[in-house]
Design an enzyme around this catalytic site. Structure first.
Site, PDB file in Angstrom:
ATOM      1  CB  VAL A  83      43.796  37.062  31.058  1.00 35.12           C
ATOM      2  CG1 VAL A  83      43.530  36.293  32.351  1.00 35.12           C
ATOM      3  CG2 VAL A  83      45.012  36.498  30.348  1.00 35.12           C
ATOM      4  CB  THR A 134      39.282  34.130  29.310  1.00 34.78           C
ATOM      5  OG1 THR A 134      40.008  34.627  28.199  1.00 34.78           O
ATOM      6  CG2 THR A 134      39.108  32.643  29.197  1.00 34.78           C
ATOM      7  CG  HIS A 135      38.040  36.141  35.475  1.00 38.69           C
ATOM      8  ND1 HIS A 135      38.107  35.010  36.253  1.00 38.69           N
ATOM      9  CD2 HIS A 135      37.659  37.144  36.312  1.00 38.69           C
ATOM     10  CE1 HIS A 135      37.785  35.309  37.504  1.00 38.69           C
ATOM     11  NE2 HIS A 135      37.499  36.601  37.568  1.00 38.69           N
ATOM     12  CB  VAL A 136      34.017  38.626  32.384  1.00 35.63           C
ATOM     13  CG1 VAL A 136      32.557  39.054  32.419  1.00 35.63           C
ATOM     14  CG2 VAL A 136      34.853  39.581  33.223  1.00 35.63           C
TER      15      VAL A 136
END
Ligand code: HEM
Length: 224
Positions: free
Chosen positions: A166, A169-171
């Protein structure tokens, strides 16, 4: 802090400090956790002064992360509540990926991808914390059994793997959407950025005559 004229406040200074403490803790936990996970990554324990000190320090960083993430929950939960726009955004995801906003619905402060990150972390961090307590031997081994600890250690590793995915994906999204990083480093975004990515948020700010969240609004934008 003074923000550039004509820009919008995306995140207050307090929110940004809170976010980056969370980010730093996460990276440290990932590195120290990986060093204890497999002999191949054991070399990472050198960053923390060796195996013993890594084991000692990891749970304490976890504790700071939990407290820090609670701060993010308080500030962001409202803007991450599901809405009808989330489905429409997901259907238009192909366009989002190629940076084409034609046909992508107008969005409020966060899109469905950001909401996914928020709620995944909101679920995974308590799981990591609870299972982490069970395997924090120095303090809690007298209160648990080996069988419970075995289940906890497996769940802890599974939850950590999910959280790392997760986080990646966020970065990736933060770097992919140009201008987003500045919103979390310097705190402001341009009206063009808001028009392109979060038009409903922009419309609400304009309607409320506001430049964005203030410390007094708890980090949230005022307005309808
Ligand atoms: C360390 C690398 C990280 C980077 C580069 C990064 C970057 C960013 C950026 C640029 C934003 C602003 C997005 C926007 O304004 O639309 C943001 C928001 C946010 N970040 Fe991070 N972040 C990192 C780590 C983390 C971690 C580890 C967590 C949680 C465990 C986290 C949780 C959040 C949350 C909750 C938001 C608000 C948006 C939402 O609710 O989804 N971040 N981050």
């Amino acid at each position: 802090m003074t923000y550039m004229r004509g820009t919008l406040i995306r995140n207050t200074t307090a929110t940004r400090i809170n976010h980056w403490i969370t980010g730093a803790c996460f990276v440290l936990l990932m590195l120290s956790g990986l060093s204890m996970f497999d002999p191949v990554t054991f070399f990472l324990s050198g960053l923390f002064g060796g195996g013993q000190s890594t084991r000692a320090i990891h749970p304490w960083i976890g504790l700071v992360l939990v407290l820090s993430y609670c701060g993010l929950i308080v500030q962001f939960w409202r803007d991450n509540l599901p809405s009808r726009d989330d489905w429409a955004w997901m259907k238009a995801f192909g366009r989002v990926l190629v940076n084409e906003e034609e046909g992508v619905p107008e969005l409020a402060r966060f899109n469905a991808g950001q909401k996914f990150v928020f709620w995944s972390m909101t679920l995974l961090i308590p799981v990591l914390f609870a299972t982490g307590i069970v395997i924090w031997d120095v303090y809690f081994s007298p209160y648990t059994t080996i069988e419970t600890q075995r289940i906890a250690v497996l769940t802890h590793a599974a939850a950590a793997s999910a959280a790392i995915l997760v986080w990646i994906t966020h970065v990736y999204a933060a770097l992919w959407v140009k201008g987003s990083m500045r919103g979390m480093t310097q705190g402001y975004v341009t009206p063009g950025w808001a028009w392109r990515h979060h038009r409903k948020w922009l419309r609400r700010l304009v309607a409320a005559g506001s430049r964005g969240p203030t410390p007094r609004s708890g980090g949230r934008a005022r307005g309808p």
